[in-house]
Every structure is written in structure tokens, then in C-alpha cells.
Enzyme design. Structure first.
Site, mmCIF file in Angstrom:
data_model
loop_
_atom_site.group_PDB
_atom_site.id
_atom_site.type_symbol
_atom_site.label_atom_id
_atom_site.label_comp_id
_atom_site.label_asym_id
_atom_site.label_seq_id
_atom_site.Cartn_x
_atom_site.Cartn_y
_atom_site.Cartn_z
ATOM 1 C CB CYS A 56 0.550 -2.285 13.293
ATOM 2 S SG CYS A 56 1.087 -2.203 11.426
ATOM 3 C CB CYS A 60 2.317 7.256 4.149
ATOM 4 S SG CYS A 60 2.595 5.988 5.311
ATOM 5 C CB CYS A 72 -0.042 0.626 8.261
ATOM 6 S SG CYS A 72 0.711 0.106 9.745
ATOM 7 C CB SER A 113 7.064 3.466 16.600
ATOM 8 O OG SER A 113 6.664 3.892 15.276
ATOM 9 C CG ASN A 156 -7.479 5.508 13.674
ATOM 10 O OD1 ASN A 156 -8.643 6.214 14.031
ATOM 11 N ND2 ASN A 156 -7.023 6.007 12.677
ATOM 12 C CB CYS A 206 5.701 -6.015 9.459
ATOM 13 S SG CYS A 206 6.598 -5.193 10.503
ATOM 14 C CD GLU A 211 -2.291 -1.312 2.826
ATOM 15 O OE1 GLU A 211 -3.181 -1.958 2.973
ATOM 16 O OE2 GLU A 211 -2.148 -0.291 3.278
ATOM 17 C CB CYS A 237 3.529 -2.711 16.476
ATOM 18 S SG CYS A 237 5.224 -2.652 16.093
HETATM 19 S S1 SF4 Z 1 4.011 -0.492 12.959
HETATM 20 FE FE1 SF4 Z 1 3.202 -2.283 11.670
HETATM 21 S S2 SF4 Z 1 4.497 -2.035 9.866
HETATM 22 FE FE2 SF4 Z 1 5.654 -0.765 11.581
HETATM 23 S S3 SF4 Z 1 7.029 -2.081 12.632
HETATM 24 FE FE3 SF4 Z 1 5.013 -2.304 13.857
HETATM 25 S S4 SF4 Z 1 3.769 -3.974 12.919
HETATM 26 FE FE4 SF4 Z 1 5.702 -3.384 11.344
#
Ligand code: SF4
Length: 365
Positions: free
Chosen positions: A131, A117, A355, A236, A312, A124, A96, A128
Site C-alpha cells: 500500500c 471509498c 490507495c 485485510s 496491483n 497511515c 483521497e 502494509c
Molecule cells: S492498507 Fe494501507 S491504509 Fe490500510 S492499514 Fe495498511 S498501510 Fe494503512
């Protein structure tokens, strides 16, 4: 085995590599400059449009190389100002790219600031908890050409909508590596793509308007501090103590705060004030006053700006967004500690902009 394209994409080549590649077909090196002009200034979608190249050369390029290694499968526009592109790679992998238009005070949405973005991996591995990208696991890294191609697709889409001559310039203001994937886990390809974006022969996009967002990979952050290009870093954080951060970000077990913060401090010291801390506010998970005070301490130590992002909802997760009063109380503690911060309004909530969600839905269907 690492993924490789069936034919090399020209988007992954520097001018020297491109000249060498063209020489293999018996074409003079000066042609490389012309091809780069077509790719990054005129941003054509096919070799056939490169009208000042001899026909045999176009034929040779068509047989031996590709331009875009991925294609736009669908675009989805929100009722607000976010638009998403779903791209399909040669192996069918879906990724995406999101275009976000932030309207400026007093001007129409045509004059809005545009942020693109981009994704850096298919899926991934970091999982997280807020996500959707991590839900189906990691599939593969994107090649540098697949990363660069995302910008070209968006630029062409924007040029179709507004083909005025000024559209020779890149039609977005900021680039963030915050889409699918952990960019620093695909370090070499991400840095190579940034070189193409930044280079005068490439998209000539200012490095200070490029942000890499990481979940906190310590060795790569240290390496990044020594890269010659001056891009920004967003960390993050999402938890200001190990106990809280671990609940949200499994990567914290591998790189706890006592290792992460010094690595980020080193980056910040070498780069000046180029750092943002991302902090998603989740009710009764990380929105306590104690977390706010600890976050303020970290932000002051790193001279970082803080982006507070009210959570969200993600389907399948029980977490909730704190109410406005709670958000304000958290923000007040940061303010009193002198921390520069913003409370972000999410864009594109209604088009699965968290995402990875658009891709997941598409794969499911
Ligand atoms: S936020 Fe989502 S895409 Fe980014 S590192 Fe964490 S799991 Fe991976």
C-alpha cells in the site's frame, strides 16, 4: 497536539449540538432542522445558498463556522470506471476519495452501482507492504467532519453531472472505509461520521451498505462488535499464517492470528454474516496451495466471504501478480472447501488507484 479546525464544521454536529451552537448566536433551535435539510438533503456547498435563513444568521454562520472543512483540489477520471478526488484540508493535508462505478449486466454505465471509498486518516502508520498510503507515514487523524465532507463533495459532483430531481437521494450504493488510513485507529471520528451518514437527519444511508476495512486492530474490533449500528467489517488478511502475513502486514506482529481470529469471530457471532476477508494474491508470497487451504479453514471458521484481489504493482516494490492459471488454482481450492469467494477485477489501475498514490505523486510534485 491533535489537529483542530480553525472554526467548527457543521458536518461534525448532531442535531442537538447544532441547536446548542445556534443558540450561542441567539438563533432559535428550530433553525437547526432547516440547516440540516440544506446540508444533507439539498447538499448545498455554502451558507449563502440556505435561502430560508435570515441574513444575520447566514452572516453569523459565515463568521463562526465552516461547512466543508476540505476542498476539492482535483478530480481524475480513469479510462475505466474509477474516479478519484484529491481533497485539501485546512492545514494543506491531502487525502483521497474514490468513486467506483461497477456496471451492471445489460445496463449502461449510468445505471451502474456506485461505491464510494473514503479516507479516514492523513497517511497511515501501519505500513502494509502493498500500500502506498503508508510510504510517507502517518500525519494525523481526519476529523469526523472531514470524513463526512468526502461524501458531500462526491454527491455534489454527481448532482452537477445529472441534476435530475431524483438526485435528492444519495448518489451511491455502497460506502467503504478503504481509502487512506486505518479507520479503527481513528475509531471515535469514524464511528461519529457513520452515525451522520446513517441518521435520518443526516444522509440516511443504510448501515448494511457501509463497510469498515481494517488491518486487524484487535481491541477496536472487539469494541466495534458492540456498536449499535449494523455496518459490515472487512478484514485485510492477506496471509493465512503468521509467517506469511508478517511479511505483508507488520501489524501482525502486534496482533497475531491467534488473537485476531477470535476477535473477528466474536464480531461475526454478534453481527451474523457481515464479514469479508480481503486477500491480495501476490506471486510466490501468499499464493501457495498451503495458503489457500489455510485461508479456506479461517473463512469457514468465521463464515466469511473471501475477496481475492490479484496484486496491483506498486512503484518501488518487487512483488508481482500471479498469472491467471495460478489465480484459478487458488480459487479452486477455496471452492472445493465450500468457501464463498470472488476474484476481484481491480478498477482504476491507470489512475493510481492503489490507495495513496495520487496523493504521493501530488506531494512530490
Ligand atoms: S492498507 Fe494501507 S491504509 Fe490500510 S492499514 Fe495498511 S498501510 Fe494503512
Amino acid at each position: 497536539m491533535p489537529f483542530s479546525l480553525a472554526k467548527p464544521s457543521l458536518y461534525g454536529m448532531s442535531p442537538e449540538q447544532l441547536a446548542e451552537f445556534l443558540q450561542q448566536g441567539g438563533f432559535p433551535t428550530f433553525r437547526a432542522k432547516q440547516v440540516l435539510e440544506w446540508m444533507y438533503r439539498k447538499r448545498v456547498a455554502s451558507f449563502e445558498e440556505m435561502s430560508n435563513l435570515p441574513k444575520p444568521m447566514i452572516e453569523w454562520l459565515r463568521n463562526e463556522a465552516t461547512l466543508s472543512p476540505n476542498e476539492v483540489l482535483l478530480t481524475k477520471k480513469a479510462s475505466d470506471i474509477t474516479e478519484k478526488l484529491l481533497l485539501k484540508g485546512e492545514d494543506g493535508a491531502l487525502i483521497e476519495t474514490v468513486l467506483i462505478r461497477y456496471p451492471q449486466m445489460g445496463v449502461g454505465s449510468e445505471s451502474s452501482r456506485k461505491t464510494i471509498c473514503v479516507s479516514s486518516q492523513v497517511g497511515c502508520a501501519y505500513g502494509c507492504k502493498f500500500c502506498a498510503s503508508g510510504l510517507a507515514g502517518w500525519k494525523r487523524n481526519l476529523t469526523d467532519s472531514e470524513i463526512v465532507s468526502q461524501f458531500l463533495h462526491v454527491a455534489r459532483l454527481e448532482a452537477e453531472r445529472d441534476p435530475s430531481p431524483s438526485k435528492q437521494s444519495v448518489p451511491f450504493d455502497n460506502i467503504v472505509f478503504m481509502g487512506m488510513g486505518e479507520p479503527l485507529a481513528n475509531y471515535d471520528n469514524v464511528v461519529s461520521a457513520i452515525r451522520t451518514l446513517n441518521a435520518e437527519w443526516g444522509l440516511h444511508f443504510g448501515a448494511r451498505r457501509i463497510t469498515i476495512s481494517t488491518s486487524g486492530l484487535v481491541p477496536q474490533i472487539r469494541k466495534l462488535a458492540n456498536e449499535p449500528i449494523q455496518f459490515r467489517l472487512a478484514l485485510s488478511l492477506h496471509g493465512a499464517s503468521n509467517a506469511v502475513r508478517e511479511k505483508i502486514m507488520p501489524v501482525n506482529k502486534r496482533y497475531p492470528l491467534e488473537e485476531l481470529i477470535p476477535a473477528v469471530a466474536e464480531f461475526s457471532k454478534k453481527r451474523g454474516r457481515m464479514l469479508t476477508l480481503e486477500f491480495i494474491l501476490i506471486e510466490e508470497v501468499n499464493d501457495s496451495y498451503d495458503q489457500a487451504r489455510k485461508l479456506a479453514h479461517i473463512a469457514n471458521e468465521l463464515h466469511a466471504h473471501v475477496n481475492l484481489i490479484p496484486y496491483n504493482r506498486v512503484e518501488g516494490l518487487p512483488w508481482k501478480r500471479p498469472n491467471i492459471k495460478r489465480q484459478q488454482a487458488f480459487s479452486k481450492i477455496l471452492k472445493e472447501a465450500g468457501v464463498s469467494h470472488t476474484v476481484r477485477k481491480e478498477k482504476g489501475h491507470d489512475i493510481d488507484a492503489a490507495c495513496g498514490q495520487l496523493r504521493l505523486r501530488h506531494e512530490e510534485s
